[in-house]
Scaffold this motif. Structure first.
Motif, mmCIF file in Angstrom:
data_model
loop_
_atom_site.group_PDB
_atom_site.id
_atom_site.type_symbol
_atom_site.label_atom_id
_atom_site.label_comp_id
_atom_site.label_asym_id
_atom_site.label_seq_id
_atom_site.Cartn_x
_atom_site.Cartn_y
_atom_site.Cartn_z
ATOM 1 N N GLU A 67 -2.023 -5.390 -6.000
ATOM 2 C CA GLU A 67 -0.997 -5.923 -5.130
ATOM 3 C C GLU A 67 -1.600 -6.928 -4.149
ATOM 4 N N SER A 68 -0.755 -7.676 -3.498
ATOM 5 C CA SER A 68 -1.191 -8.664 -2.521
ATOM 6 C C SER A 68 -1.902 -7.988 -1.346
ATOM 7 N N PRO A 69 -3.015 -8.573 -0.867
ATOM 8 C CA PRO A 69 -3.672 -8.024 0.325
ATOM 9 C C PRO A 69 -2.738 -7.963 1.530
ATOM 10 N N CYS A 70 -1.710 -8.807 1.549
ATOM 11 C CA CYS A 70 -0.730 -8.749 2.638
ATOM 12 C C CYS A 70 0.068 -7.454 2.583
ATOM 13 N N ALA A 71 0.177 -6.857 1.393
ATOM 14 C CA ALA A 71 0.932 -5.618 1.231
ATOM 15 C C ALA A 71 0.050 -4.380 1.364
ATOM 16 N N VAL A 72 -1.197 -4.460 0.917
ATOM 17 C CA VAL A 72 -2.041 -3.260 0.871
ATOM 18 C C VAL A 72 -3.344 -3.390 1.652
ATOM 19 N N GLY A 73 -3.543 -4.484 2.357
ATOM 20 C CA GLY A 73 -4.762 -4.651 3.140
ATOM 21 C C GLY A 73 -5.998 -4.739 2.264
ATOM 22 N N ALA A 74 -7.072 -4.071 2.677
ATOM 23 C CA ALA A 74 -8.340 -4.134 1.948
ATOM 24 C C ALA A 74 -8.301 -3.321 0.667
ATOM 25 N N GLY A 75 -7.325 -2.449 0.526
ATOM 26 C CA GLY A 75 -7.218 -1.606 -0.669
ATOM 27 C C GLY A 75 -7.019 -0.158 -0.299
ATOM 28 N N MET A 76 -7.277 0.746 -1.245
ATOM 29 C CA MET A 76 -7.078 2.172 -1.022
ATOM 30 C C MET A 76 -8.351 2.809 -0.472
ATOM 31 N N VAL A 77 -8.193 3.602 0.567
ATOM 32 C CA VAL A 77 -9.330 4.268 1.198
ATOM 33 C C VAL A 77 -10.023 5.177 0.189
ATOM 34 N N GLN A 78 -11.350 5.076 0.137
ATOM 35 C CA GLN A 78 -12.182 5.920 -0.722
ATOM 36 C C GLN A 78 -13.143 6.684 0.177
ATOM 37 N N VAL A 79 -12.843 7.941 0.454
ATOM 38 C CA VAL A 79 -13.616 8.731 1.412
ATOM 39 C C VAL A 79 -15.089 8.811 1.014
ATOM 40 N N ASP A 80 -15.359 9.151 -0.232
ATOM 41 C CA ASP A 80 -16.752 9.312 -0.658
ATOM 42 C C ASP A 80 -17.524 8.002 -0.592
#
Length: 107
Positions: A67-80
């Motif tokens: 998706e567009s970075p405007c919609a999701v920012g840097a992406g999905m948080v990956q804790v590990d």
């Protein structure tokens, strides 16, 4: 990005067991929980951190989405991956760089 749509774990007090909720009120608790896990791991391991280093680690280690970075920012948080990034880069001299950006010429 944290899940912000079609969250099915709605509290029982809503009296509607099939409710789906959307938006930042659903994404924010998820993102805070992810960062709480990262900070807890850092504390347990005795690793140093600052708000700037965590911010950089969250953005750098995020899973990029289509998706567009405007919609999701840097992406999905990956804790590990975020924890691993902070552990690996704990001694970098520029890990705490903070920048302020301003747009001039607007009245």
């Amino acid at each position: 990005c944290a899940p912000g749509s079609a969250i099915t774990s709605v509290p029982n007090w809503t009296l509607n067991k099939v409710d789906l909720m959307n938006g930042t009120s659903m994404a924010s608790p998820n993102a805070c929980g992810c960062l709480a896990l990262v900070l807890s791991g850092l504390k347990q391991s005795g690793l140093p951190w600052t708000p700037q280093s965590v911010h950089r680690a969250v953005q750098t280690s995020a899973l990029q989405l289509q998706e567009s970075p405007c919609a999701v920012g840097a992406g999905m948080v990956q804790v590990d991956a975020c924890y691993d990034y902070l552990a690996t880069h704990k001694d970098l001299p520029y890990k705490d760089v903070a920048m302020t950006v301003a747009v001039g010429g607007r009245n």
